[in-house]
Scaffold this active site. Structure first.
Site, PDB file in Angstrom:
ATOM      1  CB  SER A 119      -4.072   7.826   0.993  1.00  0.00           C
ATOM      2  OG  SER A 119      -4.265   6.844   0.559  1.00  0.00           O
ATOM      3  N   GLY A 149       6.395   4.624   9.134  1.00  0.00           N
ATOM      4  CA  GLY A 149       5.988   5.932   9.396  1.00  0.00           C
ATOM      5  C   GLY A 149       6.051   6.262  10.085  1.00  0.00           C
ATOM      6  CB  SER A 150       3.724   8.387  13.088  1.00  0.00           C
ATOM      7  OG  SER A 150       2.396   7.347  12.910  1.00  0.00           O
ATOM      8  CB  CYS A 202      12.219   8.760   9.251  1.00  0.00           C
ATOM      9  SG  CYS A 202      11.145   8.244   8.560  1.00  0.00           S
ATOM     10  CE  LYS A 230      -1.903   2.382   3.604  1.00  0.00           C
ATOM     11  NZ  LYS A 230      -2.118   3.730   2.344  1.00  0.00           N
ATOM     12  CD  GLU A 281       9.151  12.167  14.096  1.00  0.00           C
ATOM     13  OE1 GLU A 281      10.171  11.848  13.159  1.00  0.00           O
ATOM     14  OE2 GLU A 281       8.848  12.022  14.069  1.00  0.00           O
ATOM     15  CD  GLU A 304      13.839   4.414   8.983  1.00  0.00           C
ATOM     16  OE1 GLU A 304      13.412   6.142   7.877  1.00  0.00           O
ATOM     17  OE2 GLU A 304      14.644   4.016   8.367  1.00  0.00           O
TER      18      GLU A 304
END
Length: 527
Positions: free
Chosen positions: A194, A242-243, A298, A191, A396, A264
């Site tokens: 989006s 991602g987060s 990141c 995926k 962050e 990660e």
């Protein structure tokens, strides 16, 4: 989709044509059901196309196809699988202009940041193209009884890998994790984010042109809560970037299902400037480490600890260099920093900057949005004197905001750098001997010396990843491929059974084995 004239100028005909083609073929795992996601171009905020809004049923169908294809793919020689990646390397470089155009149009990043993705992806393709058959080669291990026991380590593909990739590096983080998974003999259900699906769609199109079997890769576009969760519920190993918040939720699914999980996640990455650093020499690389990709990285630097002997020299020069950075929209190589991805990201940056100012931090560069350039532009921003209660201190940002803090010693710098819930990336700037001694004390998955992040990121033969809340598992290197396999121990017991011959009574067997064990230790027969 019709060709539109945007404020940065007309979309080139070739790019407009490619976007139309990708739009038509966006529902790669299933037939478009008419429910669509419109994709916004970050430079202008205008719609550049659409993709299908995937459903759980689409994911089910993607896994059905992938599992059938994977059984055939697993039988293909690893060297042949590697050759497909080598062909992709060449095709990607041949089509790099189109690839960069699409990345920029979706993300709003600068040209050099887009090229950074292309070159990293090419390096990764070359590495696994050349190394896959070596990494997967059966390895002979020491048997329990030398000569009598032959034991071999093999690696089997896990099956179907699930991948959920982010918007900030839509090429690198879609392909660089997918390639080793595919090279290991797995199928992939992925995926893309989006916000930036076209970059992944175009990159995988090039991978198919290189010879990758079509059904081995299933791309399902759509919202994370539907498509992402459904992938996590069906895959045999999950790769997520991602987060930290989302990473924990996906980790719960992986833990419940007892599948492998690599993630990660976020970071609050520190940089240390040593007391003997050459401030003028390091400044261009310091800027890149902080503001590449508009700070939406990141491993980007968000806090800088400067030794007191260099602080008064560093701060004004860093502030001025930050102010001098050229911002803009478009495909011009001379633009040094582009846009943020969208409204949500610029809102986050504005809130953290305003909070820091309200709580007494000193603003020395930037600090405001630039709607004159585009809807999501924000100036690269530098603070000093950030109080502990400001959100910026430990949270962050994931944007072009950095603070600088004076330290009295290198030991204090190390202590402050390690004082975080994260542990993804760190950087040390100064003479190699001094910097290396500091680097060895930092607790993060990567440490760059005299570079912000790119040196470690580009060293694809070495693993990288996060500690603490910055993630688990690693990407790149041999492990970056082997994590997508199941290690298998195949042992052939020859001549005599390990429990001894039938004529040897248990007590006698124990006595003989005790003697052999002592001899083995003395003469180091076993490793």
């Amino acid at each position: 989709m019709t060709k539109k004239t945007l404020s940065l100028g007309p979309i080139p005909d070739a790019l407009a044509s490619e976007l139309r083609a990708l739009t038509v073929n966006a529902a790669t795992g299933s037939v478009d059901n008419g429910d669509r996601l419109e994709i916004e171009g970050s430079f202008t905020g205008e719609t550049i196309g659409w993709v299908g809004r995937g459903t759980e049923e689409d994911v089910d169908e993607a896994f059905r196809r992938a599992r059938i294809a994977q059984k055939r793919w697993a039988k293909v020689d690893p060297k042949k699988r590697g050759k497909i990646l080598l062909a992709f390397h060449d095709i990607l470089l041949k089509n790099q202009k189109m690839m960069m155009d699409i990345i920029q149009l979706e993300t709003g990043k600068s040209r050099d940041s887009a090229y950074e993705e292309v070159i990293h992806c090419a390096i990764t393709a070359r590495y696994y193209g050349n190394q896959t058959h070596k990494i997967l080669k059966d390895k002979h291990r020491a048997g329990v009884m030398p000569v009598f026991t032959k034991t071999t380590e093999r690696h089997l593909p896990k099956g179907v890998i699930g991948q959920i990739s982010p918007w900030n590096y839509p090429l690198t983080l879609a392909l660089s994790d997918a390639m080793p998974a595919l090279a290991a003999g797995n199928a992939l259900v992925a995926k893309p984010d989006s916000s930036t699906p076209f970059s992944a769609l175009y990159a995988f199109k090039l991978l198919f042109e290189a010879g990758m079997p079509r059904d081995i890769v299933q791309l399902v576009t759509g919202p994370g809560r539907v498509v992402g969760n459904s992938i996590a519920e069906q895959c045999d190993h999950l790769m997520f970037t991602g987060s930290t918040e989302t990473g924990k939720k996906l980790g719960e699914i992986a833990g419940r299902r007892l599948i492998g999980y690599s993630a990660e996640l976020g970071g609050k990455n520190p940089m240390i400037v040593t007391g003997d650093a050459d401030v003028d020499k390091i400044m261009p690389t310091v800027l890149t480490g902080c503001f590449s990709n508009s700070g939406q990285l990141c491993v980007s630097i968000e806090r800088i600890y400067v030794h007191k002997d260099r602080y008064d020299d560093f701060v004004p020069k860093f502030a001025q260099a930050t102010k001098d950075l050229k911002l803009g929209a478009g495909f011009d190589w001379n633009i040094q920093m582009g846009s943020l991805i969208g409204a949500s990201q610029i809102s986050t940056v504005e809130k953290m900057v305003d909070d820091a100012v309200d709580k007494g931090a000193t603003l020395v560069a930037g600090g405001k949005a630039r709607p004159d350039l585009g809807p999501y532009f924000y100036e690269p921003t530098v603070f000093t004197d950030v109080p502990d209660e400001a959100d910026l201190k430990r949270g962050e940002v994931f944007g072009p905001v950095v603070y600088v803090e004076k330290v009295d010693s290198h030991d204090e710098a190390v202590e402050k750098a390690n004082d975080t819930d994260y542990g993804l990336n760190s950087a040390v700037f100064g003479p190699s001997k001094t910097a290396t001694g500091i680097a060895e004390q930092l607790f993060s998955g990567t440490v760059n010396i005299n570079d912000g992040y790119a040196a470690a990121f580009a060293s694809v033969d070495n693993e990288m990843g996060g500690t603490r809340e910055s993630g688990q598992g690693r990407r790149q290197g041999a492990y970056g491929l082997l994590k997508y396999t199941e290690s298998q121990n195949v042992t052939d017991e020859r001549v005599l059974p390990i429990r001894g011959p039938e004529f040897l009574k248990p007590r006698a067997y124990a006595a003989v084995m005790t003697v052999l064990l002592r001899a083995g230790k003395t003469f180091k027969i076993l490793k």
